[in-house]
Design a protein around this motif. Structure first.
Motif, PDB file in Angstrom:
ATOM      1  N   CYS A  72      35.532  50.450  44.882  1.00 58.96           N
ATOM      2  CA  CYS A  72      35.976  49.374  45.769  1.00 58.96           C
ATOM      3  C   CYS A  72      37.381  49.686  46.274  1.00 58.96           C
ATOM      4  O   CYS A  72      37.690  50.839  46.491  1.00 58.96           O
ATOM      5  CB  CYS A  72      35.806  48.023  45.063  1.00 58.96           C
ATOM      6  N   ASP A  73      38.232  48.686  46.486  1.00 62.09           N
ATOM      7  CA  ASP A  73      39.547  48.998  47.075  1.00 62.09           C
ATOM      8  C   ASP A  73      40.499  49.428  45.971  1.00 62.09           C
ATOM      9  O   ASP A  73      40.856  48.635  45.097  1.00 62.09           O
ATOM     10  CB  ASP A  73      40.128  47.768  47.771  1.00 62.09           C
ATOM     11  N   THR A  74      40.937  50.666  46.026  1.00 59.81           N
ATOM     12  CA  THR A  74      41.894  51.125  45.021  1.00 59.81           C
ATOM     13  C   THR A  74      42.624  52.374  45.489  1.00 59.81           C
ATOM     14  O   THR A  74      42.141  53.115  46.352  1.00 59.81           O
ATOM     15  CB  THR A  74      41.204  51.417  43.664  1.00 59.81           C
ATOM     16  N   TYR A 101      39.574  38.992  52.222  1.00 64.36           N
ATOM     17  CA  TYR A 101      38.564  38.488  53.155  1.00 64.36           C
ATOM     18  C   TYR A 101      37.477  39.520  53.458  1.00 64.36           C
ATOM     19  O   TYR A 101      36.290  39.176  53.552  1.00 64.36           O
ATOM     20  CB  TYR A 101      39.248  38.064  54.458  1.00 64.36           C
ATOM     21  N   ASP A 102      37.875  40.800  53.603  1.00 66.21           N
ATOM     22  CA  ASP A 102      36.900  41.836  53.978  1.00 66.21           C
ATOM     23  C   ASP A 102      35.994  42.230  52.810  1.00 66.21           C
ATOM     24  O   ASP A 102      35.236  43.205  52.907  1.00 66.21           O
ATOM     25  CB  ASP A 102      37.605  43.066  54.571  1.00 66.21           C
ATOM     26  N   HIS A 103      36.033  41.448  51.713  1.00 61.71           N
ATOM     27  CA  HIS A 103      35.146  41.695  50.564  1.00 61.71           C
ATOM     28  C   HIS A 103      34.396  40.438  50.124  1.00 61.71           C
ATOM     29  O   HIS A 103      33.396  40.518  49.430  1.00 61.71           O
ATOM     30  CB  HIS A 103      35.945  42.284  49.401  1.00 61.71           C
ATOM     31  N   ILE A 104      34.934  39.290  50.549  1.00 63.06           N
ATOM     32  CA  ILE A 104      34.400  38.018  50.034  1.00 63.06           C
ATOM     33  C   ILE A 104      33.888  37.116  51.151  1.00 63.06           C
ATOM     34  O   ILE A 104      33.285  36.067  50.889  1.00 63.06           O
ATOM     35  CB  ILE A 104      35.505  37.303  49.225  1.00 63.06           C
TER      36      ILE A 104
HETATM   37 MN    MN Z   1      39.320  45.994  51.758  1.00 62.29          MN
END
Ligand code: MN
Ligand code: NI
Length: 228
Positions: free
Chosen positions: A141-143, A53-56
């Motif tokens: 990004c998230d990793t 959600y916090d990306h899309i």
């Molecule tokens: Mn995130």
């Protein structure tokens, strides 16, 4: 002409590349650190790293208002098209690149997860390697930290954007190891200070980057811009 990069808080970035506006992971209306709302931003191209959600959150609304083309992994792109009626979507998968008006975008590995807000399967998470105007920009990004970042950096990077929030992604310490693998000229932090669980001291991080790597740290506040 340089590429202008604006941090919109959390993992959201807006890039101006010539006459093209590229929006990465739009999360604005429910993002306590965002300096603008979703109806304020322009986009020709929207890049989505994964389904969280916090990306899309605002991707569909912005795409439908602007007519932007959304690039994402196949599962996320299909979900935006079928569930949210986004007209222009391009589904990709890890390791694949797409040609865009200013150059190319490649969906790179990320070690994370990617369920969609309604619980749908969101495919594999990714990062973005953007080649534009002879510049190479990597948005992790998230990793988590991973050794193959050395491969992503092998062609040279003008900029790497790395998460430093910890808890959900790599934290400040692992980001230093990531910088040593990626060897970017400049590095900017993301995915921190949005909420208390991912609070970080960005100036302490920048000092550590200067002391322990050869990259130049760039720290801006949400809404801040820099040129690459
Ligand atoms: Mn995130
Ligand atoms: Ni995530």
């Amino acid at each position: 002409m340089p590429i202008e990069i604006t941090w919109l808080g959390h993992g959201t970035f807006s890039l101006t590349i010539g006459d093209q506006k590229v929006l990465i992971d739009p999360f604005l209306d429910d993002n306590p650190s965002a300096p603008v709302k979703a109806h304020d931003v322009a986009a020709d191209i929207i890049l989505i790293s994964h389904g969280h959600y916090d990306h899309i959150a605002d991707a569909a609304a912005i795409a439908k208002r602007t007519g932007a083309t959304v690039y994402a992994n196949f599962e996320v792109a299909t979900w935006l098209h079928s569930k949210h009626k986004v007209q222009h979507t391009i589904g990709m998968n890890l390791g694949g690149a797409a040609q865009v008006p200013f150059g190319s975008i490649k969906l790179t590995l990320a070690h994370h997860s990617s369920s969609l807000p309604d619980g749908s399967y969101g495919g594999n998470p990714g990062g973005w390697l953007i080649t534009a105007k002879n510049k190479r920009l990597y948005f992790a990004c998230d990793t988590a930290l991973f050794q193959d970042m050395a491969q992503i950096g092998a062609g040279g990077l003008d900029l790497a954007v790395l998460p430093i929030g910890d808890l959900f992604t790599m934290g400040p310490e692992d980001s230093l190891a990531a910088i040593q693998l990626l060897k970017p000229q400049k590095v900017a932090p993301a995915h921190y200070n949005t909420w208390p669980p991912i609070a970080q001291d960005a100036s302490a991080w920048a000092s550590a980057v200067k002391a322990k790597t050869s990259a130049e740290p760039i720290v801006v506040s949400p809404g801040g811009k820099f040129l690459i």
